[in-house]
Design an enzyme around this catalytic site. Structure first.
Site, mmCIF file in Angstrom:
data_model
loop_
_atom_site.group_PDB
_atom_site.id
_atom_site.type_symbol
_atom_site.label_atom_id
_atom_site.label_comp_id
_atom_site.label_asym_id
_atom_site.label_seq_id
_atom_site.Cartn_x
_atom_site.Cartn_y
_atom_site.Cartn_z
ATOM 1 N N SER A 291 2.016 -15.201 -45.521
ATOM 2 C CA SER A 291 2.601 -13.857 -45.445
ATOM 3 C C SER A 291 4.098 -13.999 -45.634
ATOM 4 O O SER A 291 4.662 -15.070 -45.366
ATOM 5 C CB SER A 291 2.322 -13.264 -44.062
ATOM 6 N N TYR B 111 1.595 -13.401 -34.785
ATOM 7 C CA TYR B 111 1.308 -13.396 -36.227
ATOM 8 C C TYR B 111 2.372 -14.192 -36.995
ATOM 9 O O TYR B 111 2.054 -15.050 -37.824
ATOM 10 C CB TYR B 111 1.252 -11.943 -36.719
#
Ligand code: BGC
Length: 266
Positions: free
Chosen positions: A152, A165
């Site tokens: 990401s 995350y």
């Protein structure tokens, strides 16, 4: 240029929806046999397998929780039983459990690290063992195996309210690079993809309506990404066109990682 992955077998984790689903579709369209892994949502994974088979391809949906070692071992065994080899792993499964750090439970932390980071390690380890046994399959691919780690932009951009995350994706970056350093001599090719805001179920709230308009301020290219934007890159990185690309992360983010807040500022 036409990319062919004929005679190759690809396993995509977390492929019942979103980027994984689109990647499985794209890899199958390029000629690979695909294993469509899902955790909870069997139906969309099985529907995709049926569709690929109806179109003349080879596909199988297999349920497994990538954070569990036994599940992962079984997933790779079933892949070999079904298709006889493995050439491409897309370690894609990922989830978010967002909360301010002070309120984040240990369970929320562990779940995200378990799937997003430990899951990628377990799958990569299983794939590497197979690639090492197989070696280079002459006439199939120049590499003995390829792994694509789905990361990401938050492997680089800190993200308040999402420490689990962001930490998992920061981990994925160095997992990917360290693995690539370790196994490249065996002609195993490992890379990462760092998507920005891609319209999927993981971020429906952030990408639609007013929130979506706010989000666009962070994307210089001026649009939210589609799953195909990422799936196309998966196919490319898995192919021999990318044979000299090793240990790199491809950012697919419309420029989100260019710190657009600094335009005209400072
Ligand atoms: C997250 C999305 C988010 C995007 C950009 C992704 O990794 O899963 O929820 O919209 O990063 O911030």
């Amino acid at each position: 240029m036409q990319i062919s992955l004929a005679h190759q077998v690809a396993l995509i984790t977390g492929a019942s929806s979103g980027i994984g689903h689109a990647s499985a579709k794209a890899l199958a369209a390029a000629g690979a046999a695909v294993v469509i892994n899902y955790n909870r949502q069997a139906e969309p994974a099985e529907a995709l397998a049926r569709q690929i088979i109806a179109d003349g391809g080879r596909a199988l949906a297999i349920g497994a929780d990538v954070s569990k070692e036994d599940d992962v071992e079984r997933l790779f065994r079933q892949t070999l039983d079904a298709f006889g080899s493995l050439d491409i792993l897309v370690a894609n499964s990922g989830l978010q459990k967002d909360a301010p750090a002070v309120d984040m439970t240990l369970e929320e932390w562990n779940t995200v690290i378990g799937v997003n980071l430990t899951g990628q390690f377990l799958c990569a380890r299983a794939a590497l063992r197979i690639f090492n046994r197989q070696g280079i399959r002459e006439g199939v691919s120049r590499a003995a195996g390829k792994i694509i780690h789905m990361s990401s932009v938050h492997q680089r951009i800190p993200w308040a309210g999402h420490v689990n995350y962001a930490a998992s994706k920061g981990g994925v970056d160095l997992l990917m690079q360290s693995l690539a350093q370790e196994v490249s001599p065996q002609r195993i090719r490992i890379n990462g993809i760092a998507p920005g805001a891609i319209s999927t179920a993981i971020n429906t709230q952030a990408t639609e309506g007013e929130a979506g308009q706010e989000l666009l301020k962070l994307i210089p290219y001026g649009r939210i990404g589609d799953v195909e934007d990422v799936a196309n890159a998966v196919v490319f990185l898995a192919s021999d066109l990318a044979d000299y690309i090793v240990g790199t992360t491809l950012f697919i983010d419309g420029g989100m990682s260019l710190y657009p807040e600094f335009r005209g500022n400072g």
